[in-house]
Design a protein around this motif. Structure first.
Motif, PDB file in Angstrom:
ATOM      1  N   HIS A 315      -6.825  -6.453  11.767  1.00 14.26           N
ATOM      2  CA  HIS A 315      -5.730  -7.365  12.101  1.00 14.26           C
ATOM      3  C   HIS A 315      -5.260  -7.047  13.523  1.00 14.26           C
ATOM      4  CE1 HIS A 315      -2.410 -10.110  11.493  1.00 14.26           C
ATOM      5  NE2 HIS A 315      -1.539  -9.168  11.865  1.00 14.26           N
ATOM      6  N   GLY A 316      -5.709  -7.811  14.494  1.00 11.22           N
ATOM      7  CA  GLY A 316      -5.323  -7.573  15.877  1.00 11.22           C
ATOM      8  C   GLY A 316      -5.885  -6.275  16.413  1.00 11.22           C
ATOM      9  N   ASP A 317      -5.041  -5.535  17.119  1.00 18.06           N
ATOM     10  CA  ASP A 317      -5.488  -4.287  17.739  1.00 18.06           C
ATOM     11  C   ASP A 317      -5.644  -3.149  16.744  1.00 18.06           C
ATOM     12  OD1 ASP A 317      -5.435  -5.604  20.158  1.00 18.06           O
ATOM     13  OD2 ASP A 317      -3.370  -4.982  20.603  1.00 18.06           O
ATOM     14  N   SER A 318      -4.921  -3.194  15.642  1.00 18.28           N
ATOM     15  CA  SER A 318      -4.995  -2.099  14.674  1.00 18.28           C
ATOM     16  C   SER A 318      -5.156  -2.672  13.277  1.00 18.28           C
ATOM     17  CB  SER A 318      -3.726  -1.235  14.732  1.00 18.28           C
ATOM     18  OG  SER A 318      -2.583  -2.018  14.461  1.00 18.28           O
ATOM     19  N   PRO A 319      -5.908  -2.004  12.413  1.00 21.20           N
ATOM     20  CA  PRO A 319      -6.111  -2.516  11.052  1.00 21.20           C
ATOM     21  C   PRO A 319      -4.846  -2.400  10.221  1.00 21.20           C
ATOM     22  CG  PRO A 319      -7.079  -0.344  11.272  1.00 21.20           C
ATOM     23  CD  PRO A 319      -6.623  -0.736  12.647  1.00 21.20           C
ATOM     24  N   ARG A 320      -4.772  -3.243   9.213  1.00 23.84           N
ATOM     25  CA  ARG A 320      -3.671  -3.197   8.253  1.00 23.84           C
ATOM     26  C   ARG A 320      -4.196  -2.633   6.935  1.00 23.84           C
ATOM     27  NH1 ARG A 320       1.852  -4.604   9.472  1.00 23.84           N
ATOM     28  NH2 ARG A 320       1.773  -5.733  11.446  1.00 23.84           N
ATOM     29  N   ARG A 321      -3.314  -1.935   6.235  1.00 18.45           N
ATOM     30  CA  ARG A 321      -3.704  -1.323   4.968  1.00 18.45           C
ATOM     31  C   ARG A 321      -2.737  -1.771   3.871  1.00 18.45           C
ATOM     32  NH1 ARG A 321      -5.006   2.398   8.872  1.00 18.45           N
ATOM     33  NH2 ARG A 321      -7.118   3.292   8.689  1.00 18.45           N
ATOM     34  N   PRO A 322      -3.071  -2.852   3.182  1.00 19.61           N
ATOM     35  CA  PRO A 322      -2.220  -3.251   2.052  1.00 19.61           C
ATOM     36  C   PRO A 322      -2.230  -2.171   0.982  1.00 19.61           C
ATOM     37  CG  PRO A 322      -4.291  -4.462   2.038  1.00 19.61           C
ATOM     38  CD  PRO A 322      -4.248  -3.721   3.337  1.00 19.61           C
ATOM     39  N   ASP A 323      -1.173  -2.134   0.188  1.00 16.80           N
ATOM     40  CA  ASP A 323      -1.080  -1.102  -0.843  1.00 16.80           C
ATOM     41  C   ASP A 323      -2.166  -1.256  -1.900  1.00 16.80           C
ATOM     42  OD1 ASP A 323       1.208   0.300   0.151  1.00 16.80           O
ATOM     43  OD2 ASP A 323       2.416  -1.417  -0.449  1.00 16.80           O
ATOM     44  N   GLY A 324      -2.632  -2.470  -2.127  1.00 17.38           N
ATOM     45  CA  GLY A 324      -3.660  -2.664  -3.142  1.00 17.38           C
ATOM     46  C   GLY A 324      -4.353  -4.002  -2.993  1.00 17.38           C
ATOM     47  N   VAL A 325      -5.483  -4.128  -3.685  1.00 16.71           N
ATOM     48  CA  VAL A 325      -6.248  -5.360  -3.725  1.00 16.71           C
ATOM     49  C   VAL A 325      -6.706  -5.580  -5.162  1.00 16.71           C
ATOM     50  CG1 VAL A 325      -8.302  -6.595  -2.918  1.00 16.71           C
ATOM     51  CG2 VAL A 325      -7.050  -5.096  -1.350  1.00 16.71           C
ATOM     52  N   ILE A 326      -6.569  -6.816  -5.630  1.00 21.28           N
ATOM     53  CA  ILE A 326      -7.059  -7.205  -6.958  1.00 21.28           C
ATOM     54  C   ILE A 326      -8.172  -8.226  -6.757  1.00 21.28           C
ATOM     55  CG2 ILE A 326      -6.462  -8.231  -9.188  1.00 21.28           C
ATOM     56  CD1 ILE A 326      -3.549  -7.475  -8.635  1.00 21.28           C
ATOM     57  N   ARG A 327      -9.317  -7.984  -7.383  1.00 23.13           N
ATOM     58  CA  ARG A 327     -10.432  -8.936  -7.312  1.00 23.13           C
ATOM     59  C   ARG A 327     -10.885  -9.283  -8.729  1.00 23.13           C
ATOM     60  NH1 ARG A 327     -14.423  -8.657  -2.247  1.00 23.13           N
ATOM     61  NH2 ARG A 327     -13.660 -10.798  -2.105  1.00 23.13           N
ATOM     62  N   VAL A 328     -11.033 -10.569  -8.969  1.00 26.08           N
ATOM     63  CA  VAL A 328     -11.510 -11.068 -10.259  1.00 26.08           C
ATOM     64  C   VAL A 328     -12.764 -11.889 -10.004  1.00 26.08           C
ATOM     65  CG1 VAL A 328     -10.954 -12.377 -12.337  1.00 26.08           C
ATOM     66  CG2 VAL A 328      -9.139 -11.149 -11.120  1.00 26.08           C
ATOM     67  N   GLU A 329     -13.829 -11.574 -10.732  1.00 24.83           N
ATOM     68  CA  GLU A 329     -15.105 -12.272 -10.555  1.00 24.83           C
ATOM     69  C   GLU A 329     -15.435 -13.073 -11.806  1.00 24.83           C
ATOM     70  OE1 GLU A 329     -19.321 -12.997 -11.091  1.00 24.83           O
ATOM     71  OE2 GLU A 329     -18.236 -11.433 -12.187  1.00 24.83           O
ATOM     72  N   ARG A 330     -15.758 -14.351 -11.592  1.00 23.68           N
ATOM     73  CA  ARG A 330     -16.188 -15.200 -12.685  1.00 23.68           C
ATOM     74  C   ARG A 330     -17.250 -16.171 -12.175  1.00 23.68           C
ATOM     75  NH1 ARG A 330     -16.181 -19.867 -14.524  1.00 23.68           N
ATOM     76  NH2 ARG A 330     -14.985 -20.675 -12.779  1.00 23.68           N
ATOM     77  N   ALA A 331     -18.383 -16.139 -12.822  1.00 20.36           N
ATOM     78  CA  ALA A 331     -19.495 -17.026 -12.481  1.00 20.36           C
ATOM     79  C   ALA A 331     -19.874 -16.910 -11.005  1.00 20.36           C
ATOM     80  CB  ALA A 331     -19.143 -18.470 -12.831  1.00 20.36           C
TER      81      ALA A 331
END
Length: 673
Positions: A315-331
């Motif tokens: 993200h721009g000049d420096s990376p961002r670190r969100p507290d978490g990521v949720i991924r759901v996979e279907r088909a």
């Protein structure tokens, strides 16, 4: 839209592969309700099998195409939401019917503001269909999706059925079992649970029964009804944990049990945020029922879920670190949400959330979810973010409070159950963690900076209408009331919802401004809670001038019998209630006799009007001094409200005859009394 109108979904939004339909209604008493249902129809206008009928006992499609998400309170009633993944609808389905039904003698014509709202995957409202002429019908088709030239369209139907849910479902080919009540309550054999769909009972959820266990002995008499060879039960047997824990084997109180999620080492806010995020997301991934419960309302499909923490994104000049990521996979398709967490009462930072929304838009993620101690209100977002209209991809911004997460965990492990004992134990550990003071995951616990000045202004009679600080206190009060509903509902295993007695269509900002004006004039905060299975609505009044909290409930007079019999019966029900409970007789056209339970126990006749005035019911009230602090400390206002509601429910409401709830609508709580 008007009745009979139709529109292509692609013309409304670019994000209509997943859509949300909301069915809403209100009633003058606040008690009216209905159950939603969905039918998937083929080219002949019939269901392929009973499995294509989704209702309270069959709420989610295996392929994720249909998800009944349950009810949420609105300013003037209820709203039932249904999530649709139209890309997952089988190709042989040409039509998706959206309906609702009522039971007994209830009719849709008794409800107000019947409406359907269609929103896209980003939560943006696309169309609304209002119904003005529902009439004396107990089942109603609001609308339908249908395919035309390979694209989905929506039609506003507005068709009623006097024959109710059974008649509606039968018309579309569903095999309804009208004699479900005679089938017994035995459990089926394990191999039956995976069998095909059973006949569906047109009974409300509280009356539905599982299919019987086939007898294994001698042949049944020829007069016995034959049953299908394989039928699943209507509700899976699930694991719940008792509220009372087993007796500890510890030698003394200094021995602490080992916890899966320890909280003793947490020292800084950053550590609390990291630990809370990791604990929550890991349990969501490992307990499908819990993860699905939290993500379904955000438009996530039903599928394989993985969760991650401390992910680095450019993200721009420096990376961002969100507290978490949720991924759901279907088909083969991925649904992704970024998670930003705050604990210990810390506020969400608009620049952080804005950065995550921008990142999600660039990377075609679907949502950003914020977690904090605060409770979001209708029309008052906790964080204002700007959405770049030039971007084709829309990102939905959602909020969860820690109180809501604890509520959902408690509902599952205490009341509804989960798939196995290991999942129940994981949720128990999560709930213990969330409720520990050191976790920082407590709920809303601060009435805000305006609390002390407003209370001082009321004492000094210097608080004027239009003061913005009064609106802030009203907003904090509404957050507190919603949290009380979540906490109490989780403990009871029943729906507890705030009641808003306002004219339909009232803007939430205007409603809060009016409440703030009343606070300036009367010095009172007022709220009402509707609880399933209780004979009335629980009212809470916080009088900031006197420093008193009043919790009360109004119970309607029976339809038959004599007033003295009513009074004696009420006193008997309140045998274990506090002696300082106030009882007031409600009469037509004025005030009736009143007294404390201590005085009325030996002389119940003292509560009967001497002038033979017609009795409408009785109001039961308890009074308590309220805390002065704005927080949740021992002397704080929030804790005093929690304690007042808990005491009133446990010592008064829980002992009242629930059979009187059908007469509740005869008596309406009065805000200023």
């Amino acid at each position: 839209m008007v009745k009979g109108a139709n529109v292509g979904l692609a013309a409304l939004s670019e994000d209509v592969s997943s859509v949300m339909v909301s069915l809403g209604w209100s009633s003058a008493t606040g008690e009216g309700d209905a159950d939603v249902s969905v039918l998937l129809l083929d080219s002949k206008g019939k269901v392929r099998s009973d499995a294509d009928f989704y209702f309270y006992n069959n709420p989610v499609a295996v392929d994720g195409s249909v998800q009944l998400l349950g009810k949420t309170p609105t300013a003037d009633g209820n709203e039932d939401r249904i999530g649709f993944d139209l890309d997952a609808v089988p190709p042989e389905i040409d039509q998706v019917v959206i309906a609702a039904s009522r039971y007994g003698r209830a009719r849709f014509g008794d409800l107000d503001d019947l409406r359907l709202t269609l929103a896209d995957g980003a939560g943006e409202s696309l169309v609304q269909f209002s119904i003005e002429d529902a009439g004396a019908v107990s089942a109603f088709i609001f609308g339908e999706f249908y395919r035309r030239s390979g694209e989905w369209r929506f039609r506003a139907v507005g068709q009623g059925y006097e024959s109710g849910l059974a008649g509606l479902a039968t018309d579309f080919g569903v095999d309804i079992d009208d004699d479900a009540e005679e089938e017994g309550t035995g459990e089926p054999e394990p191999e039956q649970q995976a069998a095909g769909p059973q006949k569906l009972s047109p009974l409300p959820p509280s009356q539905s029964v599982p299919a019987p266990r086939p007898s294994g002995g001698a042949a049944e008499p020829s007069t016995a009804r034959t049953k299908p060879a394989a039928r699943p039960r209507t509700a899976k047997k699930k694991v719940t944990l008792p509220k009372a824990t087993k007796k500890s084997l510890a030698e003394n109180d200094s021995w602490r049990p080992a916890r899966l999620f320890p909280v003793s080492a947490l020292k800084s806010d950053r550590e609390r945020e990291m630990r809370a995020t990791s604990v929550l997301l890991s349990v969501m991934a490992q307990v499908p029922e819990f993860g699905r419960r939290l993500t379904a309302a955000f438009g996530a499909p039903a599928g394989r879920t993985e969760t991650f923490t401390e992910v680095s994104l450019p993200h721009g000049d420096s990376p961002r670190r969100p507290d978490g990521v949720i991924r759901v996979e279907r088909a083969g398709k991925l649904w992704t949400a970024l998670v930003e967490t705050k604990t210990n009462g810390n506020s969400l930072k608009p620049d952080q959330v804005q950065a995550y929304v921008d990142i999600a838009a660039r990377r075609a993620y679907e949502a950003v979810i914020t977690l904090s101690n605060d409770v979001a209100l209708e029309g008052s977002p906790l964080v204002d973010v700007k959405i770049d209209g030039r971007r084709k991809h829309k990102v939905a911004l959602w909020h969860l409070s820690w109180a809501e997460i604890a509520h959902q965990a408690q509902m599952l492990i205490r009341h509804e159950g989960v798939g196995n004992a290991a999942h129940a134990w994981l949720l128990e550990e999560l709930l213990h963690y969330l409720q520990h003071d050191n976790s920082g995951c407590h709920g809303f616990q601060n009435m805000g900076a305006a609390w002390v000045p407003v209370r001082k202004g009321i004492d000094d009679e210097t608080l004027c209408q239009g003061d913005r600080r009064a609106v802030e206190v009203v907003e904090s009060w509404e957050r507190l009331v919603r949290q009380v509903c979540l906490r109490l509902g989780g403990e009871l295993g029943e729906k507890v919802l705030p009641v808003q007695r306002v004219k339909r269509g009232t803007d939430p900002h205007a409603r809060r401004a009016a409440a703030a004006d009343q606070l300036c004039l009367q010095g009172r905060l007022h709220a009402e809670l509707r609880m399933e299975g209780t004979p009335g609505i629980l009212a809470i009044i916080a009088d900031l001038r006197t420093g008193k909290l009043r919790t009360s409930i109004e119970v309607a007079a029976p339809e038959q019998g004599y007033p003295l019999t009513w009074a004696k019966r009420l006193i008997r029900q309140l045998a274990a209630a506090p002696a300082d409970l106030h009882i007031e007789t409600l009469v037509e056209g004025g005030a009736g006799p009143r007294g404390t339970l201590e005085r009325l126990r030996p002389e119940p006749a003292d509560i009967i009007p001497k002038d033979s005035a017609q009795i409408r019911g009785f109001r039961l009230s308890l009074f308590k001094s309220m805390g002065s602090g704005r927080g949740n400390a021992e002397s704080g206002f929030i804790r005093s409200v929690d304690e007042a509601v808990d005491r009133f429910h446990a010592q008064v409401v829980a002992h009242l005859d629930r059979g009187g709830s059908r007469r509740t609508q005869a008596v309406q709580p009065t805000a200023g009394r």
